[in-house]
Design an enzyme around this catalytic site. Structure first.
Site, PDB file in Angstrom:
ATOM      1  N   ARG A 110     100.912  40.738 -40.217  1.00  0.00           N
ATOM      2  CA  ARG A 110     102.248  41.304 -40.439  1.00  0.00           C
ATOM      3  C   ARG A 110     103.042  40.636 -41.556  1.00  0.00           C
ATOM      4  NH1 ARG A 110     100.864  41.512 -35.269  1.00  0.00           N
ATOM      5  NH2 ARG A 110     101.154  43.493 -34.172  1.00  0.00           N
ATOM      6  N   HIS A 135      98.768  45.022 -41.401  1.00  0.00           N
ATOM      7  CA  HIS A 135      97.446  45.308 -41.968  1.00  0.00           C
ATOM      8  C   HIS A 135      97.494  46.244 -43.179  1.00  0.00           C
ATOM      9  CE1 HIS A 135      95.820  43.010 -38.768  1.00  0.00           C
ATOM     10  NE2 HIS A 135      95.695  43.948 -37.847  1.00  0.00           N
ATOM     11  N   HIS A 209      88.171  43.226 -39.263  1.00  0.00           N
ATOM     12  CA  HIS A 209      88.764  43.413 -37.945  1.00  0.00           C
ATOM     13  C   HIS A 209      87.746  43.860 -36.898  1.00  0.00           C
ATOM     14  CE1 HIS A 209      92.035  44.166 -35.152  1.00  0.00           C
ATOM     15  NE2 HIS A 209      92.921  43.863 -36.068  1.00  0.00           N
ATOM     16  N   ASP A 281      97.556  36.520 -29.436  1.00  0.00           N
ATOM     17  CA  ASP A 281      97.615  37.327 -30.656  1.00  0.00           C
ATOM     18  C   ASP A 281      98.347  36.478 -31.686  1.00  0.00           C
ATOM     19  OD1 ASP A 281      97.581  39.277 -32.543  1.00  0.00           O
ATOM     20  OD2 ASP A 281      98.757  40.749 -31.423  1.00  0.00           O
ATOM     21  N   GLU A 347      89.993  36.935 -36.735  1.00  0.00           N
ATOM     22  CA  GLU A 347      90.194  37.356 -38.121  1.00  0.00           C
ATOM     23  C   GLU A 347      90.544  36.162 -38.988  1.00  0.00           C
ATOM     24  OE1 GLU A 347      93.172  40.744 -37.676  1.00  0.00           O
ATOM     25  OE2 GLU A 347      92.730  40.132 -35.637  1.00  0.00           O
TER      26      GLU A 347
END
Ligand code: BGC
Length: 381
Positions: A110, A135, A209, A281, A347
């Site tokens: 982000r 993304h 991803h 996350d 990632e």
């Protein structure tokens, strides 16, 4: 888990050299990438699928989004499974994919409010996640059809994927020429080399991803997978998952994965940082930092199948996303719906929102420079 029909046919047609060891088939060499038509976009553009195999790893990649549609590796008894979540059809990838297997650009994760300032100029990006840009915006690299060139070089087989993003696309300055190389080595490693150049100063943060489930796509939760992340710090976020700028220590928190730990062990511990994200996350700050050569970042192991994944990267960060937003509405090739925590992402990246965080390693790319990063996925059992 049975290998899917498509793979059985592809393997048989290629007439691969294989030897049998105690009932287990081991690949002995690389196979030239094989191209087939996967589907067509609404405007008629053809999307191809490329299958390649080397060192016991089988990869299927789509020209759409550079998507890894399947990645098959053997378990400790030699049984293959596709360990990456995805779909059967192109239509699902186009209409509802949460970035399954895709290449991410121009900016992984982000950017707060989709805004940043570079060299005194303000830019407004495509906003596609609440008030933020996620993304690369609404039509990121995951939704582009890439030019794909297969190669066989010595013991390696692979694909070179090319995409040019025009100046201003999704609000980003500069024409960005991107080349991503997927290599399967003779050891069965999957290596990704990212390269990009620009004609105006811009920001870039490319990643992949893949949603991993080492027990096999569609086999249920990843909470039993053991994860190690070589990071003593992570970047806490606000409620919109934008880093606050702080680098917080993992010691004594659920974020401590310095020693192998089941993903589910601390996921239900009350911690404010686990609330907004509904699980993990976050971006872990790899202890090795930015490195010229890929250094160890993380290890994932499924104790039941014995399959392991080791990730090495030149990048300073790792986003560990525990599949929190999978909600049972998407169904994979196995025919089973993906529920929360049925797959996870690791990632490799620069930190989220770096363009607005002067203390984070820079993501600025200028004309004359070449963006180059490498991530290597090694598999074991
Ligand atoms: C992000 C998640 C997001 C997911 C998209 C991850 O990289 O960190 O917040 O929901 O991608 O499926």
């Amino acid at each position: 888990m049975e290998p899917n029909r498509r793979t059985v046919i592809a393997g048989a047609a290629a007439g691969m050299a294989a030897i049998t060891l105690g009932g287990t088939a081991h690949a002995t060499g690389g196979r030239k990438p094989v191209k087939s038509l996967f589907g067509k976009l609404a405007d008629g553009t053809k999307v191809h699928s490329w299958s390649l195999e080397n060192g016991g790893t089988r990869l299927e990649v789509l020209s759409y989004g550079g998507i890894v549609r399947s990645l098959e590796i053997p378990d400790r008894r030699g049984r293959y499974a596709n360990v990456s979540a995805g779909f059967d059809d192109l239509e699902d990838y186009v209409a509802r994919s949460p970035y399954f297997g895709a290449l991410i650009g121009r900016y992984g994760n982000r950017i707060g409010k989709g805004r940043f300032t570079l060299d005194g100029r303000a830019y407004q990006l495509s906003v596609n996640d609440g008030e933020n840009s996620l993304h690369g915006g609404a039509q990121g690299f995951d939704k582009q059809v890439w030019d794909v060139e297969p190669f066989t070089e010595g013991p390696d087989v692979g694909l070179r994927l090319y995409h040019t993003s025009v100046d201003g696309e999704m609000g980003y300055p500069g024409t960005l020429r991107t080349k991503v190389t997927y290599t399967l080595t003779r050891h069965g490693d999957w290596r990704i080399d990212y390269e990009a150049t620009t004609d105006r100063a811009t920001v870039v943060n490319l990643t992949s991803h893949v949603y991993w489930n080492l027990a096999g796509e569609g086999s249920g939760t990843i909470e039993d997978h053991e994860l190690t992340i070589a990071a003593s710090r992570y970047t806490p976020t606000d409620a919109g998952l934008i880093p606050t700028g702080e680098l917080a220590g993992v010691a004594g928190t659920p974020f401590d994965f310095r020693r192998a730990k089941p993903v589910g062990r601390d996921i239900r511990v009350f911690h404010p940082q686990l609330v907004a994200a509904q699980g993990f996350d976050h971006n872990w700050v790899l202890d090795k930092g930015v490195t010229a050569r890929p250094g160890h970042a993380a290890t994932l192991r499924d104790p039941t199948s014995g399959r392991t994944l080791r990730i090495a990267t030149t990048e300073p960060g790792l986003q560990f996303y525990s599949g929190n937003f999978l909600d049972g509405t998407l169904t994979g090739p196995s025919g089973r719906a993906y529920r929360q925590g049925d797959a996870l992402c690791l990632e490799t990246q620069h930190f989220p929102d770096s363009p607005n965080q002067p203390s984070f390693p820079s993501t600025v790319l200028r004309p004359g420079q070449t963006y180059r990063t490498t991530t290597i996925h090694s598999f074991g059992r």
